[in-house]
Motif scaffolding. Structure first.
Motif, mmCIF file in Angstrom:
data_model
loop_
_atom_site.group_PDB
_atom_site.id
_atom_site.type_symbol
_atom_site.label_atom_id
_atom_site.label_comp_id
_atom_site.label_asym_id
_atom_site.label_seq_id
_atom_site.Cartn_x
_atom_site.Cartn_y
_atom_site.Cartn_z
ATOM 1 N N GLY A 31 13.399 37.829 -53.518
ATOM 2 C CA GLY A 31 13.602 38.496 -52.250
ATOM 3 C C GLY A 31 13.455 37.334 -51.001
ATOM 4 O O GLY A 31 13.446 37.636 -49.693
ATOM 5 N N SER A 32 13.399 35.964 -51.200
ATOM 6 C CA SER A 32 13.138 35.179 -50.248
ATOM 7 C C SER A 32 14.210 34.601 -49.613
ATOM 8 O O SER A 32 15.325 34.753 -50.171
ATOM 9 N N LYS A 33 14.309 34.038 -48.359
ATOM 10 C CA LYS A 33 15.409 33.599 -47.869
ATOM 11 C C LYS A 33 14.836 32.030 -47.194
ATOM 12 O O LYS A 33 13.918 31.901 -46.551
ATOM 13 N N LEU A 34 16.011 31.151 -47.436
ATOM 14 C CA LEU A 34 16.000 29.783 -47.084
ATOM 15 C C LEU A 34 17.366 29.658 -46.141
ATOM 16 O O LEU A 34 18.285 29.889 -46.634
ATOM 17 N N MET A 35 16.915 29.443 -44.888
ATOM 18 C CA MET A 35 18.053 29.176 -44.058
ATOM 19 C C MET A 35 17.927 27.837 -43.176
ATOM 20 O O MET A 35 17.067 27.700 -42.522
ATOM 21 N N ASP A 36 19.196 26.931 -43.314
ATOM 22 C CA ASP A 36 19.255 25.526 -42.597
ATOM 23 C C ASP A 36 18.041 24.774 -42.676
ATOM 24 O O ASP A 36 17.599 24.195 -41.857
ATOM 25 N N ILE A 37 17.624 24.542 -43.917
ATOM 26 C CA ILE A 37 16.537 23.725 -44.347
ATOM 27 C C ILE A 37 17.129 22.623 -44.848
ATOM 28 O O ILE A 37 17.693 22.496 -46.135
ATOM 29 N N GLU A 38 16.965 21.370 -44.335
ATOM 30 C CA GLU A 38 17.508 20.148 -44.998
ATOM 31 C C GLU A 38 17.289 19.972 -46.327
ATOM 32 O O GLU A 38 18.083 19.624 -47.147
ATOM 33 N N ARG A 39 15.984 19.949 -46.798
ATOM 34 C CA ARG A 39 15.273 19.720 -48.035
ATOM 35 C C ARG A 39 14.077 20.246 -48.089
ATOM 36 O O ARG A 39 13.141 20.055 -47.557
ATOM 37 N N ILE A 40 13.862 21.137 -49.290
ATOM 38 C CA ILE A 40 12.529 21.454 -49.671
ATOM 39 C C ILE A 40 12.244 20.911 -51.053
ATOM 40 O O ILE A 40 13.203 20.945 -51.970
ATOM 41 N N GLU A 41 11.094 20.358 -51.204
ATOM 42 C CA GLU A 41 10.792 19.660 -52.606
ATOM 43 C C GLU A 41 9.346 20.097 -53.165
ATOM 44 O O GLU A 41 8.442 20.324 -52.256
ATOM 45 N N GLU A 42 9.140 20.296 -54.350
ATOM 46 C CA GLU A 42 7.745 20.338 -54.978
ATOM 47 C C GLU A 42 7.074 21.490 -54.365
ATOM 48 O O GLU A 42 5.905 21.500 -53.801
ATOM 49 N N SER A 43 7.847 22.759 -53.832
ATOM 50 C CA SER A 43 7.058 23.739 -53.356
ATOM 51 C C SER A 43 7.293 25.175 -54.211
ATOM 52 O O SER A 43 7.852 25.225 -55.109
ATOM 53 N N LEU A 44 6.133 25.900 -53.776
ATOM 54 C CA LEU A 44 6.185 27.378 -54.137
ATOM 55 C C LEU A 44 6.623 28.223 -53.228
ATOM 56 O O LEU A 44 5.549 28.458 -52.185
ATOM 57 N N ILE A 45 7.622 29.192 -53.216
ATOM 58 C CA ILE A 45 7.701 29.932 -52.056
ATOM 59 C C ILE A 45 7.410 31.253 -52.702
ATOM 60 O O ILE A 45 8.325 31.874 -53.683
ATOM 61 N N GLY A 46 6.627 32.090 -52.327
ATOM 62 C CA GLY A 46 6.249 33.307 -52.768
ATOM 63 C C GLY A 46 7.288 34.399 -52.447
ATOM 64 O O GLY A 46 8.097 34.377 -51.849
ATOM 65 N N ARG A 47 7.196 35.702 -52.901
ATOM 66 C CA ARG A 47 8.113 36.806 -52.521
ATOM 67 C C ARG A 47 8.299 37.310 -51.157
ATOM 68 O O ARG A 47 7.390 37.172 -50.298
ATOM 69 N N SER A 48 9.459 37.446 -50.973
ATOM 70 C CA SER A 48 9.967 38.010 -49.482
ATOM 71 C C SER A 48 9.592 37.161 -48.371
ATOM 72 O O SER A 48 9.131 37.609 -47.290
ATOM 73 N N VAL A 49 9.628 35.792 -48.677
ATOM 74 C CA VAL A 49 9.303 34.800 -47.804
ATOM 75 C C VAL A 49 10.636 34.156 -46.957
ATOM 76 O O VAL A 49 11.446 34.266 -47.456
ATOM 77 N N THR A 50 10.583 34.257 -45.577
ATOM 78 C CA THR A 50 11.559 33.592 -44.932
ATOM 79 C C THR A 50 11.176 32.399 -44.344
ATOM 80 O O THR A 50 10.492 32.026 -43.872
#
Length: 73
Positions: A31-50
């Motif tokens: 349920g998460s959303k990533l919008m207009d992010i150049e680069r994400i690395e080595e990350s943990l994004i939890g549930r329903s995160v924007t």
């Protein structure tokens, strides 16, 4: 998904939306959303995160966000 790239060692949960963003070596939970992010690395994004672009000029991000978080970067 309208993504720039999904790199190696990345796990993406159900109902995740990745728009104009690059991700690698990360876990993106349900349920998460990533919008207009150049680069994400080595990350943990939890549930329903924007995660969306703000006024910062950083190119790589390292994040650990809890469930139901909203962040601008």
């Amino acid at each position: 998904m309208l993504f720039r790239s999904i790199g190696p060692y990345t796990s993406i949960g159900d109902d995740v939306k990745i728009m104009k963003s690059s991700v690698e070596h990360s876990v993106i939970m349900k349920g998460s959303k990533l919008m207009d992010i150049e680069r994400i690395e080595e990350s943990l994004i939890g549930r329903s995160v924007t995660v969306s672009k703000g006024s910062s000029t950083n190119k790589a991000l390292r994040l650990m966000l809890g469930d139901d978080s909203v962040i601008e970067v």
